[in-house]
Write a protein that holds these residues in place. Structure first.
Motif, PDB file in Angstrom:
ATOM      1  N   HIS A  85       0.875  -1.167   0.000  1.00 35.71           N
ATOM      2  CA  HIS A  85       0.000   0.000   0.000  1.00 35.71           C
ATOM      3  C   HIS A  85       0.916   1.221   0.000  1.00 35.71           C
ATOM      4  O   HIS A  85       1.663   1.447   0.952  1.00 35.71           O
ATOM      5  CB  HIS A  85      -0.894  -0.020   1.244  1.00 35.71           C
ATOM      6  CG  HIS A  85      -1.777   1.175   1.395  1.00 35.71           C
ATOM      7  ND1 HIS A  85      -2.484   1.430   2.549  1.00 35.71           N
ATOM      8  CD2 HIS A  85      -2.062   2.200   0.552  1.00 35.71           C
ATOM      9  CE1 HIS A  85      -3.158   2.564   2.404  1.00 35.71           C
ATOM     10  NE2 HIS A  85      -2.918   3.037   1.208  1.00 35.71           N
ATOM     11  N   VAL A  86       0.862   1.984  -1.071  1.00 34.07           N
ATOM     12  CA  VAL A  86       1.801   3.088  -1.281  1.00 34.07           C
ATOM     13  C   VAL A  86       1.023   4.385  -1.487  1.00 34.07           C
ATOM     14  O   VAL A  86      -0.024   4.392  -2.141  1.00 34.07           O
ATOM     15  CB  VAL A  86       2.691   2.832  -2.519  1.00 34.07           C
ATOM     16  CG1 VAL A  86       3.769   3.889  -2.648  1.00 34.07           C
ATOM     17  CG2 VAL A  86       3.312   1.440  -2.454  1.00 34.07           C
ATOM     18  N   THR A  87       1.526   5.481  -0.937  1.00 29.28           N
ATOM     19  CA  THR A  87       0.922   6.792  -1.160  1.00 29.28           C
ATOM     20  C   THR A  87       1.981   7.762  -1.651  1.00 29.28           C
ATOM     21  O   THR A  87       3.177   7.533  -1.507  1.00 29.28           O
ATOM     22  CB  THR A  87       0.293   7.351   0.133  1.00 29.28           C
ATOM     23  OG1 THR A  87       1.327   7.558   1.108  1.00 29.28           O
ATOM     24  CG2 THR A  87      -0.756   6.406   0.697  1.00 29.28           C
ATOM     25  N   GLY A  88       1.520   8.865  -2.238  1.00 32.46           N
ATOM     26  CA  GLY A  88       2.434   9.925  -2.638  1.00 32.46           C
ATOM     27  C   GLY A  88       2.618  10.033  -4.135  1.00 32.46           C
ATOM     28  O   GLY A  88       2.476   9.073  -4.886  1.00 32.46           O
ATOM     29  N   ALA A  89       2.975  11.252  -4.565  1.00 32.50           N
ATOM     30  CA  ALA A  89       3.171  11.517  -5.988  1.00 32.50           C
ATOM     31  C   ALA A  89       4.368  10.765  -6.546  1.00 32.50           C
ATOM     32  O   ALA A  89       4.468  10.557  -7.754  1.00 32.50           O
ATOM     33  CB  ALA A  89       3.347  13.019  -6.220  1.00 32.50           C
ATOM     34  N   GLY A  90       5.294  10.358  -5.667  1.00 32.66           N
ATOM     35  CA  GLY A  90       6.461   9.615  -6.132  1.00 32.66           C
ATOM     36  C   GLY A  90       6.080   8.322  -6.820  1.00 32.66           C
ATOM     37  O   GLY A  90       6.743   7.905  -7.779  1.00 32.66           O
ATOM     38  N   MET A  91       5.010   7.675  -6.357  1.00 30.92           N
ATOM     39  CA  MET A  91       4.578   6.431  -6.986  1.00 30.92           C
ATOM     40  C   MET A  91       4.049   6.708  -8.384  1.00 30.92           C
ATOM     41  O   MET A  91       4.322   5.956  -9.321  1.00 30.92           O
ATOM     42  CB  MET A  91       3.498   5.759  -6.132  1.00 30.92           C
ATOM     43  CG  MET A  91       3.048   4.409  -6.671  1.00 30.92           C
ATOM     44  SD  MET A  91       4.393   3.201  -6.684  1.00 30.92           S
ATOM     45  CE  MET A  91       3.615   1.866  -7.612  1.00 30.92           C
ATOM     46  N   ALA A  92       3.330   7.801  -8.543  1.00 31.23           N
ATOM     47  CA  ALA A  92       2.819   8.157  -9.868  1.00 31.23           C
ATOM     48  C   ALA A  92       3.967   8.409 -10.835  1.00 31.23           C
ATOM     49  O   ALA A  92       3.895   8.028 -12.015  1.00 31.23           O
ATOM     50  CB  ALA A  92       1.927   9.399  -9.764  1.00 31.23           C
ATOM     51  N   ARG A  93       5.039   9.024 -10.346  1.00 31.15           N
ATOM     52  CA  ARG A  93       6.179   9.279 -11.224  1.00 31.15           C
ATOM     53  C   ARG A  93       6.875   7.986 -11.635  1.00 31.15           C
ATOM     54  O   ARG A  93       7.334   7.845 -12.765  1.00 31.15           O
ATOM     55  CB  ARG A  93       7.159  10.227 -10.542  1.00 31.15           C
ATOM     56  CG  ARG A  93       6.734  11.688 -10.603  1.00 31.15           C
ATOM     57  CD  ARG A  93       7.914  12.615 -10.399  1.00 31.15           C
ATOM     58  NE  ARG A  93       8.515  12.408  -9.095  1.00 31.15           N
ATOM     59  CZ  ARG A  93       8.104  13.002  -7.980  1.00 31.15           C
ATOM     60  NH1 ARG A  93       7.074  13.826  -8.027  1.00 31.15           N
ATOM     61  NH2 ARG A  93       8.688  12.784  -6.835  1.00 31.15           N
ATOM     62  N   LEU A  94       6.981   7.027 -10.705  1.00 31.21           N
ATOM     63  CA  LEU A  94       7.589   5.748 -11.051  1.00 31.21           C
ATOM     64  C   LEU A  94       6.755   5.020 -12.109  1.00 31.21           C
ATOM     65  O   LEU A  94       7.299   4.451 -13.058  1.00 31.21           O
ATOM     66  CB  LEU A  94       7.729   4.868  -9.805  1.00 31.21           C
ATOM     67  CG  LEU A  94       8.829   5.241  -8.815  1.00 31.21           C
ATOM     68  CD1 LEU A  94       8.734   4.374  -7.564  1.00 31.21           C
ATOM     69  CD2 LEU A  94      10.210   5.098  -9.451  1.00 31.21           C
ATOM     70  N   VAL A  95       5.450   5.045 -11.942  1.00 29.06           N
ATOM     71  CA  VAL A  95       4.567   4.394 -12.914  1.00 29.06           C
ATOM     72  C   VAL A  95       4.723   5.039 -14.286  1.00 29.06           C
ATOM     73  O   VAL A  95       4.791   4.350 -15.312  1.00 29.06           O
ATOM     74  CB  VAL A  95       3.100   4.473 -12.427  1.00 29.06           C
ATOM     75  CG1 VAL A  95       2.141   4.091 -13.547  1.00 29.06           C
ATOM     76  CG2 VAL A  95       2.902   3.545 -11.224  1.00 29.06           C
ATOM     77  N   ALA A  96       4.817   6.376 -14.304  1.00 26.89           N
ATOM     78  CA  ALA A  96       4.991   7.070 -15.579  1.00 26.89           C
ATOM     79  C   ALA A  96       6.375   6.809 -16.169  1.00 26.89           C
ATOM     80  O   ALA A  96       6.516   6.591 -17.379  1.00 26.89           O
ATOM     81  CB  ALA A  96       4.777   8.570 -15.376  1.00 26.89           C
TER      82      ALA A  96
END
Length: 277
Positions: A85-96
């Motif tokens: 379970h991960v939160t934060g914009a950093g996860m979105a950047r990794l996915v992108a």
């Protein structure tokens, strides 16, 4: 909670068991990403609808997608999975960054793909050694990288039959073993036996998958290890050659010269001089 600038791993689990008939059915959680890797067959809601997955299938749910997964109807047992379970914009950047699909199954064929990575996260959380937050971030990036690799392989091999995919998976496992045991005097026949194919077919599959010959990769791995030992030990060239799997110091020196453009002894002295400056 593990804070890493704008990425936090809130909860995680390894090989979490669920009883037969168990169903997770939760609405989307704003700001929360979920990463799963299943050890058993399962059913799950994806962007394509309700699907049945196989062991080794992984999925990343973005913060807009509900959680809906459970055991296969009529199955003799429930399901097990590793999860984050991960939160934060950093996860979105990794996915992108890794162009990872969200809310879609990623077939890896490796039911425990995430296990060592989650174990490392748990260790960092427990010890809280210096820079543990950064270590967690790097571990999460490593997970995304490996999922991206498997996604690319999935796209590349989409044209192949299940039998071919299973054969390719055996080649990958054989490669891992061979490169881990690089000091063993491997032959193509021995490697092919690990996969259950002829030596010529193994070489063809290996070249297709890794754009290199198996023996060339073994030698490159031995050379890389020899470089480390030349700089970190005072052992003789003969000792290092033997430890790294070369049949003789002469053969070691010849292969080293061909790949690095200098003899092992000169490499040791040149790098040692650079470090002393």
């Amino acid at each position: 909670m593990q804070h890493v600038s704008d990425l936090a791993v809130i909860l995680h689990g390894i090989n979490t068991p669920h009883e037969r008939g168990y169903l997770v059915n939760r609405p989307a959680r704003e700001g929360s990403w979920f990463v799963f890797c299943f050890q058993t067959p399962f059913v799950i809601l994806t962007a394509q609808g309700i699907e049945q997955g196989a062991p080794g299938d992984c999925i990343i749910h973005d913060p807009t997608f509900p959680e809906y997964h459970g055991s296969v109807p009529g199955a003799a047992e429930g399901f097990r999975n590793d999860w984050l379970h991960v939160t934060g914009a950093g996860m979105a950047r990794l996915v992108a960054q890794y162009r990872l699909p969200v809310n879609q199954r990623i077939a890896t064929g490796q039911p425990h793909l995430l296990t060592p990575w989650i174990s490392e996260m748990a260790r960092e959380q427990f010890t809280r050694d210096p820079y543990w937050e950064e270590a967690v971030a790097q571990t999460m990036a490593g997970i995304c990288l490996r999922l991206a690799r498997h996604r690319e392989l999935q796209l590349q091999y989409g044209q192949y039959s299940r039998q071919a995919l299973e054969q390719h998976a055996r080649v990958r496992l054989a490669r891992e073993r061979v490169l881990q045991e690089f000091a063993h005097p491997w032959t193509i026949a021995e490697m092919a036996e690990l996969v259950g194919v002829s030596p010529s077919h193994f070489s063809l599959l290996y070249q297709r998958l890794y754009h290199s010959s198996p023996l060339e990769e073994v030698i490159a791995t031995r050379i890389a290890e020899a470089c480390k030992q030349l700089l970190s030990t005072a052992d003789t060239l003969e000792t290092i050659a033997s430890r790294c799997g070369f049949s003789s110091p002469h053969y070691f020196s010849r292969q080293f010269q061909q790949r690095l453009g200098c003899a092992p002894g000169r490499y040791r002295h040149a790098k040692g001089d650079d470090a002393a400056r």
